[in-house]
Design a protein around this motif. Structure first.
Motif, mmCIF file in Angstrom:
data_model
loop_
_atom_site.group_PDB
_atom_site.id
_atom_site.type_symbol
_atom_site.label_atom_id
_atom_site.label_comp_id
_atom_site.label_asym_id
_atom_site.label_seq_id
_atom_site.Cartn_x
_atom_site.Cartn_y
_atom_site.Cartn_z
ATOM 1 N N ALA A 10 26.483 51.185 40.802
ATOM 2 C CA ALA A 10 27.360 50.277 40.057
ATOM 3 C C ALA A 10 28.543 49.848 40.913
ATOM 4 C CB ALA A 10 27.842 50.943 38.769
ATOM 5 N N LEU A 11 29.101 50.786 41.670
ATOM 6 C CA LEU A 11 30.237 50.457 42.529
ATOM 7 C C LEU A 11 29.857 49.462 43.625
ATOM 8 C CD1 LEU A 11 32.035 53.885 43.006
ATOM 9 C CD2 LEU A 11 32.911 51.878 41.813
ATOM 10 N N LYS A 12 28.630 49.529 44.099
ATOM 11 C CA LYS A 12 28.181 48.615 45.150
ATOM 12 C C LYS A 12 27.969 47.198 44.630
ATOM 13 C CE LYS A 12 25.864 52.202 47.792
ATOM 14 N NZ LYS A 12 24.564 52.754 48.205
ATOM 15 N N LEU A 13 27.686 47.083 43.334
ATOM 16 C CA LEU A 13 27.374 45.771 42.780
ATOM 17 C C LEU A 13 28.593 44.853 42.707
ATOM 18 C CD1 LEU A 13 24.860 46.699 39.958
ATOM 19 C CD2 LEU A 13 24.382 45.595 42.143
ATOM 20 N N LEU A 14 29.773 45.399 42.488
ATOM 21 C CA LEU A 14 30.958 44.541 42.390
ATOM 22 C C LEU A 14 31.211 43.769 43.679
ATOM 23 C CD1 LEU A 14 33.462 46.676 40.283
ATOM 24 C CD2 LEU A 14 32.125 44.706 39.552
ATOM 25 N N PRO A 15 31.230 44.415 44.853
ATOM 26 C CA PRO A 15 31.408 43.635 46.089
ATOM 27 C C PRO A 15 30.241 42.677 46.351
ATOM 28 C CG PRO A 15 31.718 45.981 46.517
ATOM 29 C CD PRO A 15 31.257 45.843 45.109
ATOM 30 N N GLN A 16 29.036 43.079 45.953
ATOM 31 C CA GLN A 16 27.890 42.194 46.135
ATOM 32 C C GLN A 16 28.049 40.930 45.302
ATOM 33 O OE1 GLN A 16 24.357 44.500 45.344
ATOM 34 N NE2 GLN A 16 24.425 45.515 47.322
ATOM 35 N N MET A 17 28.597 41.077 44.106
ATOM 36 C CA MET A 17 28.864 39.908 43.274
ATOM 37 C C MET A 17 29.803 38.954 44.003
ATOM 38 S SD MET A 17 29.413 41.432 39.426
ATOM 39 C CE MET A 17 29.729 39.821 38.709
ATOM 40 N N GLN A 18 30.850 39.498 44.583
ATOM 41 C CA GLN A 18 31.832 38.676 45.272
ATOM 42 C C GLN A 18 31.219 37.996 46.491
ATOM 43 O OE1 GLN A 18 34.685 41.825 45.608
ATOM 44 N NE2 GLN A 18 35.830 41.120 43.833
ATOM 45 N N GLU A 19 30.323 38.684 47.187
ATOM 46 C CA GLU A 19 29.634 38.087 48.334
ATOM 47 C C GLU A 19 28.793 36.884 47.913
ATOM 48 O OE1 GLU A 19 27.403 41.144 50.312
ATOM 49 O OE2 GLU A 19 29.221 42.291 50.789
ATOM 50 N N GLU A 20 28.312 36.915 46.692
ATOM 51 C CA GLU A 20 27.502 35.821 46.156
ATOM 52 C C GLU A 20 28.369 34.780 45.435
ATOM 53 O OE1 GLU A 20 24.230 35.433 46.648
ATOM 54 O OE2 GLU A 20 24.197 37.257 47.852
ATOM 55 N N ASN A 21 29.671 34.853 45.653
ATOM 56 C CA ASN A 21 30.636 33.945 45.023
ATOM 57 C C ASN A 21 30.642 34.043 43.501
ATOM 58 O OD1 ASN A 21 31.699 32.886 47.441
ATOM 59 N ND2 ASN A 21 29.906 31.568 47.627
ATOM 60 N N LEU A 22 30.336 35.227 43.000
ATOM 61 C CA LEU A 22 30.441 35.513 41.569
ATOM 62 C C LEU A 22 31.694 36.349 41.369
ATOM 63 C CD1 LEU A 22 26.737 36.492 40.916
ATOM 64 C CD2 LEU A 22 27.835 34.316 40.355
ATOM 65 N N ILE A 23 32.455 36.016 40.369
ATOM 66 C CA ILE A 23 33.700 36.745 40.116
ATOM 67 C C ILE A 23 33.443 37.793 39.038
ATOM 68 C CG2 ILE A 23 36.083 36.552 39.345
ATOM 69 C CD1 ILE A 23 35.952 33.614 40.369
ATOM 70 N N PRO A 24 33.613 39.085 39.378
ATOM 71 C CA PRO A 24 33.429 40.128 38.357
ATOM 72 C C PRO A 24 34.397 39.910 37.194
ATOM 73 C CG PRO A 24 33.544 41.102 40.547
ATOM 74 C CD PRO A 24 33.935 39.648 40.685
ATOM 75 N N ASP A 25 33.865 39.996 35.990
ATOM 76 C CA ASP A 25 34.689 39.818 34.801
ATOM 77 C C ASP A 25 34.918 41.161 34.118
ATOM 78 O OD1 ASP A 25 32.228 40.364 33.651
ATOM 79 O OD2 ASP A 25 32.031 38.432 32.658
ATOM 80 N N VAL A 26 35.535 41.110 32.960
ATOM 81 C CA VAL A 26 35.873 42.341 32.244
ATOM 82 C C VAL A 26 34.615 43.139 31.895
ATOM 83 C CG1 VAL A 26 35.968 41.259 29.948
ATOM 84 C CG2 VAL A 26 37.309 43.322 30.407
ATOM 85 N N VAL A 27 33.519 42.457 31.618
ATOM 86 C CA VAL A 27 32.271 43.151 31.281
ATOM 87 C C VAL A 27 31.750 43.918 32.494
ATOM 88 C CG1 VAL A 27 29.875 42.833 30.531
ATOM 89 C CG2 VAL A 27 31.696 41.491 29.471
ATOM 90 N N ALA A 28 31.753 43.284 33.659
ATOM 91 C CA ALA A 28 31.270 43.942 34.881
ATOM 92 C C ALA A 28 32.138 45.147 35.220
ATOM 93 C CB ALA A 28 31.257 42.950 36.044
ATOM 94 N N TYR A 29 33.454 44.964 35.164
ATOM 95 C CA TYR A 29 34.353 46.081 35.466
ATOM 96 C C TYR A 29 34.207 47.201 34.435
ATOM 97 C CZ TYR A 29 37.040 43.950 39.256
ATOM 98 O OH TYR A 29 37.442 43.433 40.462
ATOM 99 N N SER A 30 34.142 46.854 33.165
ATOM 100 C CA SER A 30 34.045 47.884 32.122
ATOM 101 C C SER A 30 32.756 48.682 32.250
ATOM 102 C CB SER A 30 34.139 47.244 30.734
ATOM 103 O OG SER A 30 35.403 46.654 30.550
ATOM 104 N N ALA A 31 31.653 48.005 32.551
ATOM 105 C CA ALA A 31 30.373 48.706 32.734
ATOM 106 C C ALA A 31 30.439 49.646 33.936
ATOM 107 C CB ALA A 31 29.242 47.698 32.910
ATOM 108 N N THR A 32 31.100 49.203 34.998
ATOM 109 C CA THR A 32 31.218 50.045 36.190
ATOM 110 C C THR A 32 32.129 51.241 35.919
ATOM 111 O OG1 THR A 32 30.890 48.074 37.541
ATOM 112 C CG2 THR A 32 31.732 50.035 38.657
#
Length: 82
Positions: A10-32
């Motif tokens: 889960a921790l690895k997915l947040l930076p991967q999202m940013q690499e794909e120009n996706l901005i982590p939102d409250v749902v992504a952070y809360s799940a992590t």
């Protein structure tokens, strides 16, 4: 990741999202944060909450509930009250 107790994934997915120009939102952070709680990683959960604040992602009730759970599982009840 949250349900499977795979907090490291889960921790690895947040930076991967940013690499794909996706901005982590409250749902992504809360799940992590919740995944970290289940993995007894309260310090990492706390770091994520700080990261949310730095990136101006507004925590919600789910976020705070996951943080309380992370602190509780890590026997850091004082942090949960802070």
């Amino acid at each position: 990741c949250e349900k499977g107790n795979q907090w490291a994934t889960a921790l690895k997915l947040l930076p991967q999202m940013q690499e794909e120009n996706l901005i982590p939102d409250v749902v992504a952070y809360s799940a992590t944060i919740s995944a970290c709680a289940k993995g007894h990683q309260w310090e990492r959960a706390m770091e994520l909450l700080e990261q949310m604040r730095r990136t101006r992602v507004q925590p919600n009730a789910v976020t705070y509930s996951a943080m309380i759970s992370a602190c509780s599982r890590g026997q850091q009840w004082q942090q949960a009250l802070a």
